[in-house]
Scaffold this motif. Sequence first.
Motif, PDB file in Angstrom:
ATOM      1  N   GLY A  14       0.786  -1.221   0.000  1.00 33.75           N
ATOM      2  CA  GLY A  14       0.000   0.000   0.000  1.00 33.75           C
ATOM      3  C   GLY A  14       0.819   1.272   0.000  1.00 33.75           C
ATOM      4  N   GLU A  15       2.108   1.132  -0.142  1.00 31.88           N
ATOM      5  CA  GLU A  15       2.972   2.315  -0.182  1.00 31.88           C
ATOM      6  C   GLU A  15       2.915   2.945  -1.578  1.00 31.88           C
ATOM      7  OE1 GLU A  15       4.510   3.550   2.444  1.00 31.88           O
ATOM      8  OE2 GLU A  15       3.900   1.899   3.738  1.00 31.88           O
ATOM      9  N   GLU A  16       3.340   4.195  -1.658  1.00 36.70           N
ATOM     10  CA  GLU A  16       3.328   4.940  -2.917  1.00 36.70           C
ATOM     11  C   GLU A  16       4.128   4.236  -4.011  1.00 36.70           C
ATOM     12  OE1 GLU A  16       5.000   9.211  -4.580  1.00 36.70           O
ATOM     13  OE2 GLU A  16       4.871   8.883  -2.440  1.00 36.70           O
ATOM     14  N   TRP A  17       5.212   3.560  -3.649  1.00 36.16           N
ATOM     15  CA  TRP A  17       6.076   2.908  -4.621  1.00 36.16           C
ATOM     16  C   TRP A  17       5.573   1.541  -5.055  1.00 36.16           C
ATOM     17  CZ3 TRP A  17       7.373  -1.560  -2.335  1.00 36.16           C
ATOM     18  CH2 TRP A  17       7.447  -1.593  -0.946  1.00 36.16           C
ATOM     19  N   CYS A  18       4.527   1.010  -4.441  1.00 32.76           N
ATOM     20  CA  CYS A  18       4.054  -0.344  -4.752  1.00 32.76           C
ATOM     21  C   CYS A  18       3.651  -0.549  -6.210  1.00 32.76           C
ATOM     22  CB  CYS A  18       2.915  -0.734  -3.822  1.00 32.76           C
ATOM     23  SG  CYS A  18       3.515  -1.191  -2.191  1.00 32.76           S
ATOM     24  N   PRO A  19       2.954   0.386  -6.849  1.00 36.07           N
ATOM     25  CA  PRO A  19       2.633   0.159  -8.259  1.00 36.07           C
ATOM     26  C   PRO A  19       3.878   0.024  -9.140  1.00 36.07           C
ATOM     27  CG  PRO A  19       1.231   1.867  -7.364  1.00 36.07           C
ATOM     28  CD  PRO A  19       2.277   1.573  -6.328  1.00 36.07           C
ATOM     29  N   ILE A  20       4.957   0.695  -8.769  1.00 37.82           N
ATOM     30  CA  ILE A  20       6.212   0.579  -9.519  1.00 37.82           C
ATOM     31  C   ILE A  20       6.777  -0.816  -9.338  1.00 37.82           C
ATOM     32  CG2 ILE A  20       8.585   1.440  -9.746  1.00 37.82           C
ATOM     33  CD1 ILE A  20       7.416   4.147  -8.643  1.00 37.82           C
ATOM     34  N   THR A  21       6.770  -1.309  -8.118  1.00 36.92           N
ATOM     35  CA  THR A  21       7.262  -2.651  -7.830  1.00 36.92           C
ATOM     36  C   THR A  21       6.422  -3.702  -8.552  1.00 36.92           C
ATOM     37  OG1 THR A  21       8.052  -1.935  -5.677  1.00 36.92           O
ATOM     38  CG2 THR A  21       7.752  -4.296  -5.973  1.00 36.92           C
ATOM     39  N   ALA A  22       5.106  -3.532  -8.537  1.00 40.50           N
ATOM     40  CA  ALA A  22       4.223  -4.490  -9.203  1.00 40.50           C
ATOM     41  C   ALA A  22       4.502  -4.522 -10.706  1.00 40.50           C
ATOM     42  CB  ALA A  22       2.766  -4.134  -8.928  1.00 40.50           C
ATOM     43  N   THR A  23       4.668  -3.358 -11.326  1.00 39.62           N
ATOM     44  CA  THR A  23       4.949  -3.299 -12.765  1.00 39.62           C
ATOM     45  C   THR A  23       6.315  -3.905 -13.062  1.00 39.62           C
ATOM     46  OG1 THR A  23       3.590  -1.316 -12.941  1.00 39.62           O
ATOM     47  CG2 THR A  23       5.089  -1.772 -14.773  1.00 39.62           C
ATOM     48  N   ALA A  24       7.309  -3.605 -12.240  1.00 37.50           N
ATOM     49  CA  ALA A  24       8.646  -4.170 -12.434  1.00 37.50           C
ATOM     50  C   ALA A  24       8.610  -5.690 -12.308  1.00 37.50           C
ATOM     51  CB  ALA A  24       9.627  -3.570 -11.430  1.00 37.50           C
ATOM     52  N   THR A  25       7.772  -6.223 -11.439  1.00 36.46           N
ATOM     53  CA  THR A  25       7.630  -7.668 -11.294  1.00 36.46           C
ATOM     54  C   THR A  25       7.101  -8.280 -12.590  1.00 36.46           C
ATOM     55  OG1 THR A  25       7.250  -7.478  -8.922  1.00 36.46           O
ATOM     56  CG2 THR A  25       6.469  -9.495  -9.974  1.00 36.46           C
ATOM     57  N   LEU A  26       6.199  -7.583 -13.261  1.00 34.35           N
ATOM     58  CA  LEU A  26       5.620  -8.102 -14.499  1.00 34.35           C
ATOM     59  C   LEU A  26       6.590  -8.043 -15.675  1.00 34.35           C
ATOM     60  CD1 LEU A  26       2.050  -6.584 -14.235  1.00 34.35           C
ATOM     61  CD2 LEU A  26       2.689  -8.981 -13.980  1.00 34.35           C
TER      62      LEU A  26
END
Length: 124
Positions: A14-26
């Motif tokens: 739920g942190e601000e950087w989480c969407p970046i991490t999720a996209t990088a995982t993909l």
Amino acid sequence: MSDEPERLTMWCAGEEWCPITATATLVGKKWHPVIVHRLLVNGPLGFNALKEEVDGISSKVLSDSLDDLGEKRLVNREIVNDKPVRVEYSLTATGESLEPVILAMRDWGMEYVSPAEDPDSATV
């Protein structure tokens, strides 16, 4: 059918950087963005045609990458002929939605990356 895009379930704190991490995982594996790019440019491709488009990838790595991208619902695998078996790979709607991300990666690389003359002098 909803106009909402398909949501992928991923761990995120739920942190601000989480969407970046999720996209990088993909798209963070070496060949994943290249495969997505080649399918964006060429449309659906058979395995051998895709391997030719992704110069330098081994058959095993391509197969594993396609399996991973399929599990992440970014790539479809469709059997288009039974005898002989012919499989075609295409992007899902979610995979196609990565186009601006992939093109931004390409554009950034074109602006800031140059080939190393000597592989030992490369910074990455």
